[in-house]
Design a protein around this motif. Structure first.
Motif, PDB file in Angstrom:
ATOM      1  N   LEU A  49     152.096  -4.668 -51.816  1.00 14.20           N
ATOM      2  CA  LEU A  49     153.336  -4.196 -51.199  1.00 14.20           C
ATOM      3  C   LEU A  49     153.439  -4.869 -49.833  1.00 14.20           C
ATOM      4  N   LEU A  50     154.496  -5.662 -49.637  1.00 14.59           N
ATOM      5  CA  LEU A  50     154.683  -6.344 -48.353  1.00 14.59           C
ATOM      6  C   LEU A  50     155.503  -5.448 -47.425  1.00 14.59           C
ATOM      7  N   ALA A  51     155.071  -5.380 -46.185  1.00 17.37           N
ATOM      8  CA  ALA A  51     155.770  -4.555 -45.194  1.00 17.37           C
ATOM      9  C   ALA A  51     155.807  -5.294 -43.867  1.00 17.37           C
ATOM     10  N   SER A  52     156.784  -4.943 -43.035  1.00 16.69           N
ATOM     11  CA  SER A  52     156.900  -5.532 -41.696  1.00 16.69           C
ATOM     12  C   SER A  52     156.586  -4.472 -40.647  1.00 16.69           C
ATOM     13  N   VAL A  53     156.056  -4.939 -39.530  1.00 15.41           N
ATOM     14  CA  VAL A  53     155.807  -4.048 -38.393  1.00 15.41           C
ATOM     15  C   VAL A  53     157.134  -3.792 -37.691  1.00 15.41           C
ATOM     16  N   PRO A  99     146.470   3.098 -31.261  1.00 18.89           N
ATOM     17  CA  PRO A  99     147.912   2.834 -31.320  1.00 18.89           C
ATOM     18  C   PRO A  99     148.446   3.016 -32.745  1.00 18.89           C
ATOM     19  N   PHE A 100     149.702   3.451 -32.849  1.00 23.39           N
ATOM     20  CA  PHE A 100     150.355   3.568 -34.155  1.00 23.39           C
ATOM     21  C   PHE A 100     151.072   2.264 -34.465  1.00 23.39           C
ATOM     22  N   VAL A 101     150.711   1.665 -35.597  1.00 25.72           N
ATOM     23  CA  VAL A 101     151.502   0.553 -36.125  1.00 25.72           C
ATOM     24  C   VAL A 101     152.496   1.182 -37.093  1.00 25.72           C
ATOM     25  N   VAL A 102     153.795   1.121 -36.738  1.00 22.65           N
ATOM     26  CA  VAL A 102     154.811   1.710 -37.609  1.00 22.65           C
ATOM     27  C   VAL A 102     155.377   0.615 -38.508  1.00 22.65           C
ATOM     28  N   LEU A 103     155.179   0.782 -39.819  1.00 21.48           N
ATOM     29  CA  LEU A 103     155.659  -0.208 -40.790  1.00 21.48           C
ATOM     30  C   LEU A 103     157.027   0.198 -41.325  1.00 21.48           C
ATOM     31  N   ASP A 104     157.695  -0.753 -41.986  1.00 22.07           N
ATOM     32  CA  ASP A 104     158.963  -0.394 -42.643  1.00 22.07           C
ATOM     33  C   ASP A 104     158.742   0.087 -44.077  1.00 22.07           C
ATOM     34  N   ALA A 105     157.492   0.120 -44.538  1.00 23.42           N
ATOM     35  CA  ALA A 105     157.159   0.770 -45.815  1.00 23.42           C
ATOM     36  C   ALA A 105     156.641   2.161 -45.492  1.00 23.42           C
ATOM     37  N   ALA A 106     156.774   3.070 -46.443  1.00 21.73           N
ATOM     38  CA  ALA A 106     156.414   4.459 -46.163  1.00 21.73           C
ATOM     39  C   ALA A 106     155.892   5.148 -47.409  1.00 21.73           C
ATOM     40  N   MET A 107     155.582   6.437 -47.236  1.00 25.42           N
ATOM     41  CA  MET A 107     155.064   7.221 -48.357  1.00 25.42           C
ATOM     42  C   MET A 107     156.051   7.318 -49.509  1.00 25.42           C
ATOM     43  N   ASN A 108     157.347   7.141 -49.230  1.00 31.16           N
ATOM     44  CA  ASN A 108     158.300   7.184 -50.347  1.00 31.16           C
ATOM     45  C   ASN A 108     158.137   5.938 -51.222  1.00 31.16           C
ATOM     46  N   ASP A 109     157.616   4.841 -50.637  1.00 28.58           N
ATOM     47  CA  ASP A 109     157.332   3.640 -51.425  1.00 28.58           C
ATOM     48  C   ASP A 109     155.973   3.809 -52.109  1.00 28.58           C
ATOM     49  N   LEU A 110     154.929   3.922 -51.306  1.00 25.69           N
ATOM     50  CA  LEU A 110     153.557   4.048 -51.824  1.00 25.69           C
ATOM     51  C   LEU A 110     153.031   5.426 -51.443  1.00 25.69           C
ATOM     52  N   LEU A 111     152.907   6.289 -52.444  1.00 25.69           N
ATOM     53  CA  LEU A 111     152.555   7.692 -52.190  1.00 25.69           C
ATOM     54  C   LEU A 111     151.050   7.930 -52.170  1.00 25.69           C
ATOM     55  N   ARG A 112     150.262   7.007 -52.742  1.00 27.28           N
ATOM     56  CA  ARG A 112     148.842   7.301 -52.986  1.00 27.28           C
ATOM     57  C   ARG A 112     148.065   7.737 -51.737  1.00 27.28           C
ATOM     58  N   ILE A 153     149.851  -4.678 -48.331  1.00 27.40           N
ATOM     59  CA  ILE A 153     149.021  -3.535 -48.728  1.00 27.40           C
ATOM     60  C   ILE A 153     148.535  -3.861 -50.140  1.00 27.40           C
ATOM     61  N   LEU A 154     147.215  -3.865 -50.317  1.00 26.37           N
ATOM     62  CA  LEU A 154     146.627  -4.419 -51.538  1.00 26.37           C
ATOM     63  C   LEU A 154     146.476  -3.375 -52.654  1.00 26.37           C
ATOM     64  N   ASP A 155     146.327  -3.895 -53.882  1.00 26.78           N
ATOM     65  CA  ASP A 155     145.945  -3.077 -55.050  1.00 26.78           C
ATOM     66  C   ASP A 155     146.940  -1.958 -55.342  1.00 26.78           C
ATOM     67  N   VAL A 156     148.221  -2.306 -55.286  1.00 21.98           N
ATOM     68  CA  VAL A 156     149.254  -1.288 -55.508  1.00 21.98           C
ATOM     69  C   VAL A 156     149.999  -1.509 -56.828  1.00 21.98           C
ATOM     70  N   GLY A 157     149.413  -2.332 -57.717  1.00 24.99           N
ATOM     71  CA  GLY A 157     150.086  -2.593 -58.995  1.00 24.99           C
ATOM     72  C   GLY A 157     150.131  -1.383 -59.904  1.00 24.99           C
ATOM     73  N   GLY A 186     163.314  -9.793 -47.732  1.00 27.49           N
ATOM     74  CA  GLY A 186     163.075  -8.720 -46.777  1.00 27.49           C
ATOM     75  C   GLY A 186     161.933  -7.844 -47.252  1.00 27.49           C
ATOM     76  N   THR A 187     161.624  -6.833 -46.450  1.00 29.00           N
ATOM     77  CA  THR A 187     160.543  -5.905 -46.775  1.00 29.00           C
ATOM     78  C   THR A 187     161.104  -4.483 -46.680  1.00 29.00           C
ATOM     79  N   PRO A 188     160.464  -3.487 -47.290  1.00 32.22           N
ATOM     80  CA  PRO A 188     159.288  -3.593 -48.162  1.00 32.22           C
ATOM     81  C   PRO A 188     159.645  -4.195 -49.517  1.00 32.22           C
ATOM     82  N   VAL A 189     158.669  -4.865 -50.123  1.00 31.33           N
ATOM     83  CA  VAL A 189     158.875  -5.460 -51.444  1.00 31.33           C
ATOM     84  C   VAL A 189     157.548  -5.449 -52.198  1.00 31.33           C
TER      85      VAL A 189
END
Ligand SMILES: *Cc1c(COP(=O)(O)O)cnc(C)c1O
Length: 447
Positions: free
Chosen positions: A302-306, A316-329, A384-388, A44-47
């Motif tokens: 970081l993998l996320a689903s629409v 248009p807003f693409v709403v992902l299941d990943a959020a700022m609580n996952d990736l804050l940058r 989402i790239l370069d999140v290591g 599943g996502t986010p991962v």
């Protein structure tokens, strides 16, 4: 930043510049030859997904360029997962830590205490005592006040603390104001003018063994010039200290090597080594460097689903299941991260600007404000790239969102290195005190 006149790199350009990524016509986006869709299907996502091979290759490229010049101490705060630390420990890295928790992590991953540098402006007495008891190799001193504190603690323990004075060289690293550390107005380090007197004082203190100096001017630095300026200033200080009869054995040259998120040219290991060698080579110094981002940043996605696409103007807003609580940058630094569809068919379709957001109840929960993406259906997935680096370590459970799973790929397969947090884990350790639990109305409601 999204509104810059320079067009964003295309999906093909983003993939071409990252040797660990590839796009297969059938399997879609792959990380070190592992289809990312298979990981999203399984977990599943986010991962978060990290490429062990990319981390190792980057370590070897940097350590190779610095061979016979400097030792690499990985800056644990960039990604403190035990698997990441153990990977670098196996390569022979030391560690740069900024808290007792990071020290314990580094030790647990097998890094020798003598190969640990303890940095940070607010090390507490408890943390310092624990570090001295462990026998850390170096403590970087951020102020005259901290020097006295460390000397007193070490003396009380019958020890001598091995220290380096952290110099604030007042150099503008040309980076984002929130990640610069080497300006006079930043809270870090000691002004160069105050170093000679403080160094002489430190070398007289019973609880202190002076090793040398440390400097770290900021993060995501993509030009060798600020490094050259900082190292030249350190070299001048070494000359002044030695001229006054002081012994200077070691220089901790900090981290801050930048990577290419969007259009930046990443700093090459050779350019960094050149800057180091130009000023500090040949001075009979033991040099160490503390890179974090450069080693791990590009190796993670970081993998996320629409969830859905909400029609709106101008985009248009693409709403992902990943959020700022996952990736804050993006919310914290306006950071730009590449966002690439996992499906080859999606990546090949024509694109139009979209706002890409998460579901958290904050307007700053946005990954991009005008980003070219193909039309994506609910359930479509993106990377989402370069999140290591500065990714999972900055996650929170805001909005009661469990921490995402973490996965490492290697040898054509993948391993879960931290399962997704369970919802019940969110309130583990919380209690409702008697005076609330026993109130009649509430008590009735709870039975
Ligand atoms: C954050 C930090 C680093 C690592 O910075 P990167 O930009 O990730 O390389 C190194 N040293 C110190 C003292 C730091 O605070």
């Amino acid at each position: 930043m999204d509104l810059s006149p320079i067009p964003d790199p295309t999906f093909a350009e983003l993939i071409a510049l990252r040797p660990h990524l590839s796009l297969d016509a059938l399997a879609g986006l792959m990380l070190d030859d592992v289809p990312l869709a298979a990981i999203a299907d399984a977990l599943g996502t986010p991962v978060w997904v990290y490429a062990a091979g990319a981390m190792r290759a980057r370590y070897r490229a940097l350590a190779g360029a610095l061979k016979n010049l400097a030792r690499v101490h990985y800056a644990v705060k960039a990604n403190d997962h035990l698997a990441v630390l153990a990977l670098f420990a196996a390569e022979g890295a030391g560690a740069d830590v900024v808290s007792l928790g990071e020290l314990r992590r580094a030790r647990r991953a097998g890094i020798d205490a003598r190969d640990v540098v303890f940095s940070g402006v607010g090390k507490t007495p408890d943390e310092l005592r624990a570090a001295l008891a462990e026998g850390v190799g170096q403590i970087n001193v951020e102020s005259a006040e901290e020097l006295e504190m460390i000397a007193a603690l070490a003396r009380a323990m019958g020890k001598r603390a091995p220290i380096a004075l952290r110099v604030n060289p007042d150099i503008d690293a040309g980076t984002h104001p929130k990640i610069t550390t080497g300006r006079r107005e930043n809270k870090f380090g000691i002004p160069a003018a105050a170093i000679p007197a403080l160094y002489a004082h430190a070398s007289q203190l019973a609880g202190i063994a002076t090793l040398g100096l440390a400097v770290h001017i900021g993060s995501q630095i993509t030009s060798a010039q600020p490094f050259r300026a900082a190292f030249a200033e350190i070299a001048a200080l070494v000359g002044a200290l030695r001229g006054a009869g002081q012994v200077v054995r070691r220089i901790d040259c900090g981290g801050g090597l930048g990577i290419s998120y969007r259009h930046e040219t990443a700093l090459s290991p050779e350019a960094f080594a050149g800057a180091l060698r130009a000023s500090l080579g040949g001075l009979d110094l033991e040099l160490i460097v503390e890179p974090g981002r450069w080693l791990v940043g590009p190796a993670g996605v970081l993998l996320a689903s629409v969830v859905l696409v909400k029609h709106a103007a101008p985009y248009p807003f693409v709403v992902l299941d990943a959020a700022m609580n996952d990736l804050l940058r993006p919310a914290l630094y306006d950071a730009w991260h590449g966002i690439v569809p996992l499906a080859a068919a999606d990546a090949a379709r024509g694109s139009a600007p979209h706002a890409i957001v998460g579901p958290v109840c904050e307007s700053s929960d946005a990954f991009a404000t005008a980003r070219a993406l193909p039309p994506l259906a609910p359930g479509a997935r993106v990377a989402i790239l370069d999140v290591g680096a500065y990714g999972a370590v900055m996650s929170s459970t805001y909005n009661a969102r469990p921490l995402a799973a973490e996965v490492m790929v290697a040898d054509g397969g993948f391993t879960v290195i931290r399962p997704r947090q369970e919802i019940a884990d969110l309130w583990r350790g919380e209690t409702v005190p008697e005076f609330i639990a026993n109130r009649p109305a509430c008590g009735r409601a709870m039975t």
